[in-house]
Design an enzyme around this catalytic site. Sequence first.
Site, mmCIF file in Angstrom:
data_model
loop_
_atom_site.group_PDB
_atom_site.id
_atom_site.type_symbol
_atom_site.label_atom_id
_atom_site.label_comp_id
_atom_site.label_asym_id
_atom_site.label_seq_id
_atom_site.Cartn_x
_atom_site.Cartn_y
_atom_site.Cartn_z
ATOM 1 N N ASN A 450 11.853 -6.102 -14.776
ATOM 2 C CA ASN A 450 11.335 -7.310 -14.151
ATOM 3 C C ASN A 450 10.290 -6.939 -13.109
ATOM 4 O OD1 ASN A 450 11.559 -10.326 -13.375
ATOM 5 N ND2 ASN A 450 11.822 -9.259 -11.417
ATOM 6 N N GLU A 451 9.098 -7.460 -13.293
ATOM 7 C CA GLU A 451 7.991 -7.300 -12.350
ATOM 8 C C GLU A 451 7.754 -5.855 -11.926
ATOM 9 O OE1 GLU A 451 8.471 -10.008 -9.096
ATOM 10 O OE2 GLU A 451 8.204 -11.791 -10.336
#
EC number: 3.2.1.31
Length: 651
Positions: A450-451
């Site tokens: 994630n990110e």
Amino acid sequence: MARGSAVAWAAFGPLLWGCALGLQGGMLYPQESRSRERKELDGLWSFRADFSDNRRRGFEEQWYRRPLRESGPTLDMPVPSSFNDISQDWRLRHFVGWVWYEREVILPERWTQDLHTRVVLRIGSAHSYAIVWVNGVDTLEHEGGYLPFEADISNLVQVGPLPSRLRITIAINNTLTPTTLPPGTIQYMNDTSKYPKGYFVQNTYFDFFNYAGLQRSVLLYTTPTTYIDDITVTTGVEQDSGLVNYQISVKGSNLFELEARLLDAENKVVANGTGTQGQLKVPGASLWWPYLMHERPAYLYSLEVRLTAQTSLGPVSDFYSLPVGIRTVAVTESQFLINGKPFYFHGVNKHEDADIRGKGFDWPLLVKDFNLLRWLGANAFRTSHYPYAEEVLQMCDRHGIVVIDECPGVGLALPQFFNNVSLHHHMRVMEEVVRRDKNHPAVVMWSVANEPASHLESAGYYLKMVIAHTKALDPSRPVTFVSNSNYAADKGAPYVDVICLNSYYSWYHDYGHLELIQLQLATQFENWYKKYQKPIIQSEYGAETIAGFHQDPPLMFTEEYQKSLLEQYHLGLDQKRRKYVVGELIWNFADFMTEQSLTRVLGNKKGIFTRQRQPKSAAFLLRERYWKIANETRYPHSVAKSQCLENSPFT
């Protein structure tokens, strides 16, 4: 990978990818059967945090060699739960270092006397590094939270004179480093005019509280000495027949026979097989459909496996039953297909988070959350930002809630986090995730991060390797990661099957300017799709909202602003929803705890429900939208009815 035509991972039917795992042994969910027993160790454990300067006192004094209470004062600690919010000691809430758990157990006599019986200790999760002793004997170590690990302790309980009680000691270290998942750094404050000598802080690079401890169940279970170690299932559809391809791993003997029976929901046998691998064909099969996509969603068969073996101690038998959902997953350049039909993700992002228990698993909370998901009309969620408890995925299988299964690859924000040690660990974590969750029909896609700082060259290679490894582990599902990078700079996007985007227009960017959302969202979608020609999910969007704050015209942090922001996003999503945008997941399902900061008031408040699961105004807006979308995408096209009680306060 070819684009333009459906890439159906289920077409790999005969390819049984479980053998590609680098890990030794399976991780089947412990269940009771005619040959297996389980003893849950949930409840109160003795607990002690090591507050010594070097956090090593427990090892120096060998706390594991005698009852923990003899080492000094202990606390009662409920398991499962995070330890952080249980006591009134502020030091424990933010503690970084080693904590110690202990529980004494009385075993059934047959477990210790019957040499046909294998006794296993299983820990559902321990965040983040754990060492386990049984009666003072070093038994097991595991790196990484959120996933189960276990050890055969038969040789410790079936040999020689036994103590009246079995003493289990678990030491857990929650320190995050550049090579853990999630990563972190330790910063020593050397200015002695401001900080005591040796003072340090744990820096994290993600937006949730780093809860720790024994956050899922601990249990003992038994199998015969020759036993079913692992089962791998893939499914497909051939004309009107369902296909169930299975592979079974057996340990303990080479002289055995295997029988496999597939039972329908009425416990009628619909197919039979023998041997360690095979294909079961089910004419007129009932497929596993997502919630609200079909009149009969979440149909599950049962694969019953029977093992009979000859051993030096005589004949033994083992039985295991695995829920099976027959369904296919495919991706085109503009669609996500389940069972050959376009599927639109209308759902949420979640956290395992609640008052007092932190990230501790809790049955009432689980059932409440699923009732809210069904009321909301949500058909999917992402396990942001780590694998959730196995019981959560079992509920998803039974209720038809589709899952994007995400590993703890969150906070990969600095160049030093993309190193070879981290890469090796990340790949092993994906092996553990796939090994545990591979048979859940609700899991339709893996997310490896994630990110991450995916604009970095080193991140490009890193993500390429992790994604390729995950695809090798499981060719039956698409793989993604969730990006917040610029479309032109993202080095990982070429390797994913579905583009997942996080964007917070009019919140973190141009905050307060709701009138810009539609233009900026359209630009985002058009840029990404033009470059990559892959389906897109809006994997995060939302606004911080304090329940009970009201202002009209809408101002930030009020319930009106959250509603208005969602409305503008929905208008933008509807422009692309019938083209190549295949999903939207609100951030977040419920408010959750974070580290303290100037921008967080008792945690992140972007939930459409409060942390106590009470609705904000946006929950009703989202519910109206999701039920409308459900009625547009249902197969066959019959009207979906709201899943709520007649007297519900939400109606």
